[in-house]
Design a protein around this motif. Sequence first.
Motif, mmCIF file in Angstrom:
data_model
loop_
_atom_site.group_PDB
_atom_site.id
_atom_site.type_symbol
_atom_site.label_atom_id
_atom_site.label_comp_id
_atom_site.label_asym_id
_atom_site.label_seq_id
_atom_site.Cartn_x
_atom_site.Cartn_y
_atom_site.Cartn_z
ATOM 1 N N VAL A 110 -40.444 -52.164 -34.684
ATOM 2 C CA VAL A 110 -40.618 -51.395 -33.584
ATOM 3 C C VAL A 110 -39.128 -50.396 -33.347
ATOM 4 O O VAL A 110 -39.279 -49.357 -33.023
ATOM 5 N N GLY A 114 -38.969 -46.373 -33.224
ATOM 6 C CA GLY A 114 -38.494 -45.699 -32.147
ATOM 7 C C GLY A 114 -37.604 -44.822 -32.664
ATOM 8 O O GLY A 114 -37.364 -43.537 -32.198
ATOM 9 N N LEU A 119 -35.861 -41.917 -30.619
ATOM 10 C CA LEU A 119 -34.997 -42.650 -29.577
ATOM 11 C C LEU A 119 -33.653 -43.137 -30.130
ATOM 12 O O LEU A 119 -33.621 -42.927 -31.280
ATOM 13 N N GLY A 123 -32.018 -47.328 -26.541
ATOM 14 C CA GLY A 123 -33.478 -47.123 -26.295
ATOM 15 C C GLY A 123 -34.417 -47.945 -27.197
ATOM 16 O O GLY A 123 -35.512 -48.368 -26.649
ATOM 17 N N ALA A 124 -34.447 -47.660 -28.457
ATOM 18 C CA ALA A 124 -35.288 -48.398 -29.453
ATOM 19 C C ALA A 124 -35.015 -49.938 -29.429
ATOM 20 O O ALA A 124 -36.068 -50.647 -29.472
ATOM 21 N N LEU A 127 -36.804 -50.852 -26.130
ATOM 22 C CA LEU A 127 -38.171 -51.090 -26.576
ATOM 23 C C LEU A 127 -38.708 -52.139 -27.221
ATOM 24 O O LEU A 127 -39.543 -52.828 -27.073
ATOM 25 N N ALA A 128 -37.926 -52.530 -28.305
ATOM 26 C CA ALA A 128 -38.551 -53.546 -29.226
ATOM 27 C C ALA A 128 -38.219 -55.004 -28.773
ATOM 28 O O ALA A 128 -39.211 -55.628 -28.974
ATOM 29 N N LEU A 131 -41.400 -55.970 -26.344
ATOM 30 C CA LEU A 131 -42.411 -55.753 -26.812
ATOM 31 C C LEU A 131 -42.659 -57.170 -27.738
ATOM 32 O O LEU A 131 -43.539 -57.638 -27.752
#
Length: 157
Positions: A110, A114, A119, A123-124, A127-128, A131
């Motif tokens: 992920v 990203g 990203l 940010g990545a 997000l990861a 998730l």
Amino acid sequence: MSRNDRLSGCLLVLFGALVLWRASTFPTLAGLEYGPGLFPAIAAIGLMVCGAAIGFGPRGRQPAQSTSTLPARQSGRWAAARPLALLAVVFGYGLLLDPLGFHVASFLAVFATGRVFGLRVTGAALLALPLVIGVHLLFYSLLRVPLPWGLLTPLAW
């Protein structure tokens, strides 16, 4: 709508149909109303719907000029490399899932996806992390699907 959109949409519909057919061959488990093919079938139907929307959606609405929101570094030469990078992420995920475990391999996949889509590092990662935790809670804790722990085996519960 361009010819490439129609081709991409048709390929998604065909791929979704293939996954749906394959998921229908999974055996059902005794005592359960659903089997291991349920979630792949749901994903396959989603692929087919998205492919149909891309390939056979409304035509004639072309933007007057390019309104790309990608940063300059993402357009041009990086845009051409993005599909190859995504294939590398999927291939790497398949290779690393068992040795690293679901949590580490999924976080890396992920995170890398990203980054491929522009990203920043933070940010990545942001997000990861949630998730992977959410998917773990859904599949491992609620649905009781065994996930490989890999490097985190000493922490498995």
